[in-house]
Design a protein around this motif. Sequence first.
Motif, PDB file in Angstrom:
ATOM      1  N   LEU A 120       0.829  -1.213   0.000  1.00 50.84           N
ATOM      2  CA  LEU A 120       0.000   0.000   0.000  1.00 50.84           C
ATOM      3  C   LEU A 120       0.863   1.262   0.000  1.00 50.84           C
ATOM      4  O   LEU A 120       0.574   2.227  -0.707  1.00 50.84           O
ATOM      5  CB  LEU A 120      -0.930   0.014   1.210  1.00 50.84           C
ATOM      6  CG  LEU A 120      -2.100  -0.963   1.179  1.00 50.84           C
ATOM      7  CD1 LEU A 120      -2.864  -0.909   2.496  1.00 50.84           C
ATOM      8  CD2 LEU A 120      -3.026  -0.655   0.019  1.00 50.84           C
ATOM      9  N   VAL A 121       1.932   1.268   0.815  1.00 51.24           N
ATOM     10  CA  VAL A 121       2.802   2.448   0.883  1.00 51.24           C
ATOM     11  C   VAL A 121       3.509   2.656  -0.463  1.00 51.24           C
ATOM     12  O   VAL A 121       3.541   3.772  -0.996  1.00 51.24           O
ATOM     13  CB  VAL A 121       3.833   2.315   2.024  1.00 51.24           C
ATOM     14  CG1 VAL A 121       4.831   3.461   1.984  1.00 51.24           C
ATOM     15  CG2 VAL A 121       3.126   2.299   3.373  1.00 51.24           C
ATOM     16  N   ALA A 142       1.039   4.067  -2.850  1.00 50.22           N
ATOM     17  CA  ALA A 142       0.771   5.491  -2.603  1.00 50.22           C
ATOM     18  C   ALA A 142       1.880   6.345  -3.208  1.00 50.22           C
ATOM     19  O   ALA A 142       1.618   7.380  -3.821  1.00 50.22           O
ATOM     20  CB  ALA A 142       0.645   5.750  -1.108  1.00 50.22           C
ATOM     21  N   LYS A 180       1.557   6.347  -7.022  1.00 50.15           N
ATOM     22  CA  LYS A 180       0.375   7.112  -7.449  1.00 50.15           C
ATOM     23  C   LYS A 180       0.686   8.615  -7.406  1.00 50.15           C
ATOM     24  O   LYS A 180       0.337   9.359  -8.328  1.00 50.15           O
ATOM     25  CB  LYS A 180      -0.783   6.778  -6.516  1.00 50.15           C
ATOM     26  CG  LYS A 180      -2.144   7.146  -7.058  1.00 50.15           C
ATOM     27  CD  LYS A 180      -3.210   6.546  -6.148  1.00 50.15           C
ATOM     28  CE  LYS A 180      -4.492   7.335  -6.187  1.00 50.15           C
ATOM     29  NZ  LYS A 180      -5.399   6.907  -5.104  1.00 50.15           N
ATOM     30  N   LEU A 181       1.360   9.054  -6.343  1.00 57.87           N
ATOM     31  CA  LEU A 181       1.745  10.465  -6.230  1.00 57.87           C
ATOM     32  C   LEU A 181       2.718  10.835  -7.346  1.00 57.87           C
ATOM     33  O   LEU A 181       2.684  11.939  -7.879  1.00 57.87           O
ATOM     34  CB  LEU A 181       2.405  10.742  -4.884  1.00 57.87           C
ATOM     35  CG  LEU A 181       1.514  11.042  -3.688  1.00 57.87           C
ATOM     36  CD1 LEU A 181       2.374  11.254  -2.449  1.00 57.87           C
ATOM     37  CD2 LEU A 181       0.674  12.282  -3.949  1.00 57.87           C
ATOM     38  N   GLY A 235       0.078  13.629   2.324  1.00 58.27           N
ATOM     39  CA  GLY A 235      -0.723  12.540   2.890  1.00 58.27           C
ATOM     40  C   GLY A 235      -0.020  11.825   4.023  1.00 58.27           C
ATOM     41  O   GLY A 235       1.172  11.987   4.239  1.00 58.27           O
ATOM     42  N   TYR A 281       1.014   8.800   4.831  1.00 58.69           N
ATOM     43  CA  TYR A 281       2.113   7.840   4.774  1.00 58.69           C
ATOM     44  C   TYR A 281       3.481   8.509   4.858  1.00 58.69           C
ATOM     45  O   TYR A 281       4.443   7.897   5.295  1.00 58.69           O
ATOM     46  CB  TYR A 281       2.054   7.015   3.485  1.00 58.69           C
ATOM     47  CG  TYR A 281       1.010   5.937   3.503  1.00 58.69           C
ATOM     48  CD1 TYR A 281       0.617   5.349   4.693  1.00 58.69           C
ATOM     49  CD2 TYR A 281       0.430   5.493   2.327  1.00 58.69           C
ATOM     50  CE1 TYR A 281      -0.338   4.362   4.710  1.00 58.69           C
ATOM     51  CE2 TYR A 281      -0.530   4.497   2.329  1.00 58.69           C
ATOM     52  CZ  TYR A 281      -0.913   3.937   3.528  1.00 58.69           C
ATOM     53  OH  TYR A 281      -1.848   2.957   3.535  1.00 58.69           O
ATOM     54  N   GLU A 314      -5.491   1.994   8.693  1.00 63.70           N
ATOM     55  CA  GLU A 314      -6.065   1.988   7.349  1.00 63.70           C
ATOM     56  C   GLU A 314      -7.477   1.389   7.377  1.00 63.70           C
ATOM     57  O   GLU A 314      -8.280   1.635   6.494  1.00 63.70           O
ATOM     58  CB  GLU A 314      -5.122   1.187   6.442  1.00 63.70           C
ATOM     59  CG  GLU A 314      -5.291   1.366   4.970  1.00 63.70           C
ATOM     60  CD  GLU A 314      -5.145   2.805   4.535  1.00 63.70           C
ATOM     61  OE1 GLU A 314      -6.110   3.330   3.992  1.00 63.70           O
ATOM     62  OE2 GLU A 314      -4.059   3.394   4.716  1.00 63.70           O
TER      63      GLU A 314
END
Lengths: 183, 191
Positions: free
Chosen positions: A120-121, A124, A127-128, B21, B23, B53
């Motif tokens: 997930l990290v 992220a 995606k950024l 964000g 993270y 999450e």
Amino acid sequence: MLRDLFFTFFKIGLFTFGGGYAMIPLIQREAIEKKKWCSVDEFLNIIAIAESTPGPIAVNSATFIGYKQKGVLGAFFATLGVVLPSFVIILLISLFLVQFKDNTIVANAFQGVRIAVAILVLGAGLKLMRKLKKHWLTIVLIIAGFILMLFHWLPTIFVILIGGIIGIMYQTIVTWIEVAKRG
Amino acid sequence: MDKIWLLFITFFKVGLFTFGGGYAMIPMIEEEVLKHGWLNSVDLLVDFIAISESTPGPFAINIATFIGFDEAGLWGAIAATLGVVLPSFIIILFIARFFTRFAKNPTVNGFLSGVKPMVVGILVAVGVGLLCRSTIHTDLFHLSDWVFDPRTWVIAAVLLGIRLIRPKMNPIYLILFAAILGIVAYSLISI
């Protein structure tokens, strides 16, 4: 009015999982369409501000809309409302987690979950990356951030600040060159 | 220094630098957790990211509440949460009062044009670090300490596959599925 701000943002805080952009549609429905606390244009401006300042979008929007409605007290109650649900839920979970973290099944579950978190990290970050402007300095800074963090050469705060300072310097130089060309 | 005060100051600092964000706070929080010897283990931090999450509310607030509570009970939770929220509260109040065209300011834009790519690089490095820790149980550079466990690789491959096929899937489902995989692989298959 203060109570209204508090409960509306309490609801927003209660129903957004994951935070970040996930809350934008909910804020839009509750605060803009139902309560008409700000216009769509103002809200877009708030999102732009939230993106340019530290902190979660939910908190930023609550503070901003609360202030615009009822000053500092409004900001306080809206922010309290948005923070309170997760605060209470996490307190309850903390009590539970401390009791269950040594349970074998829970420990085994987390062996899998830790891998999911890593994915997930990474997701992220990628995606950024796609949202950034394609520019040589952007690419240099991404690589620099990656290497500095991978080897833990500097504390994260310094890495972030270095990025900001380089950004300001670059912007200033570009502006100078433009002025010099015109002038 | 008083523990409550230390929690407040630490999370105030973290809150002040959280761009891009939640993270992006992970490495900062990890540094603080290691420095102050909080949480007993960094693994607990990663476990908590998954819990955060799967529960409502922004990650920043969840993690502050959790660490604050774990270290100093209810007052610790309040101090850490207040600390992480206060910087953005003050900054937004200031902007709402004096500076609504803040997002169009050239210096702000210059600053962010440098911060955003840096944060992306940081996030990817953190992701790689977490992936190493959860699969080979050490970091990338300690070759001799690498642990090879086929169960981990199967779980990693399955989760990565799901993520690639369904990139928009709700993270909660990925976490729940990972938990089931973990239970099945580690409780039922012993190596």
